[in-house]
Design an enzyme around this catalytic site. Sequence first.
Site, PDB file in Angstrom:
ATOM      1  CG  ASP A  65      -0.274  -0.218   2.513  1.00 48.42           C
ATOM      2  OD1 ASP A  65       0.341  -1.290   2.686  1.00 48.42           O
ATOM      3  OD2 ASP A  65      -0.334   0.677   3.371  1.00 48.42           O
ATOM      4  CB  SER A 125      10.909  -3.273  13.344  1.00 51.95           C
ATOM      5  OG  SER A 125      10.350  -4.424  12.741  1.00 51.95           O
TER       6      SER A 125
END
Length: 324
Positions: A213, A307
């Site tokens: 996206d 992360s």
Amino acid sequence: MTTTPPVTLDAVRDAAARLKSVAHRTPVLRSRTLDALVGAEVFLKCENFQRVGAFKFRGAYNAASRLAPEQLARGIAAYSSGNHAQAVALAARELGTTAVILMPEDAPRSKMDATAGYGAEIVTYDRYTGDRIAIGEALAAERGLALIPPYDHPDVIAGQGTAALELLEEVGELDALITPVGGGGLMAGSATVAKGLHPGTRMIGVEPETGDDTKRSLQAGRRITIPVPRTIADGQALHTPGELTFSVNRRLVDEIALVGDDEIRDAMRFAFERLKIVVEPSGATPLAALLTGRTAALPRRVGVIVSGGNIDAERFAQICGGAD
């Protein structure tokens, strides 16, 4: 007319001061094997060693700690697929308040158990049919709670940027910085820091192939919505970038690379076998992009934000064994 950015380098520095006594200053790892494979000096900022096992604690605590006392006393609400849920739950506990977290019913069990273990109440929904933002906002309004979203909030973005700030303080200027991209908070905070300190740093985001996206949105110049992706990278299974995060990333991000689930599996195995660290799928996407050459030609010094590492042993074995 010049538009004031939603997050500034000074805001990230302020967040770093708030986090100094509560968040871990996570290690930076090097690997000669990795350097040789990708043809660059790679510096891995290992947020899998952060409290709650992911960078999300930085943003959650920064946002929660800035709430007015009367807001904090009423409690905090959040919606999350897992890591932000744990982060808000722990931040609430550290600040002496309560948390209610909306989580998808198919969130990894280890993340749900950890969130509950920090003392939060969990409410579930179906991520493929429900609108988590609408449900989360309604839940917060009904109970009179302060809502801390997982990425689309200036204090959250500033907190996430402290990981990049620490990395650059330790290793100096980088030619490129690579981060995973889900809602875009880590990238927006990191880009604010990296471009603010060293404007020539190339900012590279990595998404799963089925969850592109942000890549589509950057190409279109506006936020694009896609079907909720199905990917082992559950932390990146989002259908549209955040509004604030996209306003930052469209100015500062230079490239988005895409990786497939099999490539993410290989990167997780590489991290486990060669680097001796456990990385969850979303945290492994930048490493996957490096190992597969999915980015443009790399410069000499490259930073990577790993992360998170929130994955239980059973799920890790399933994924790395080829099951999804």
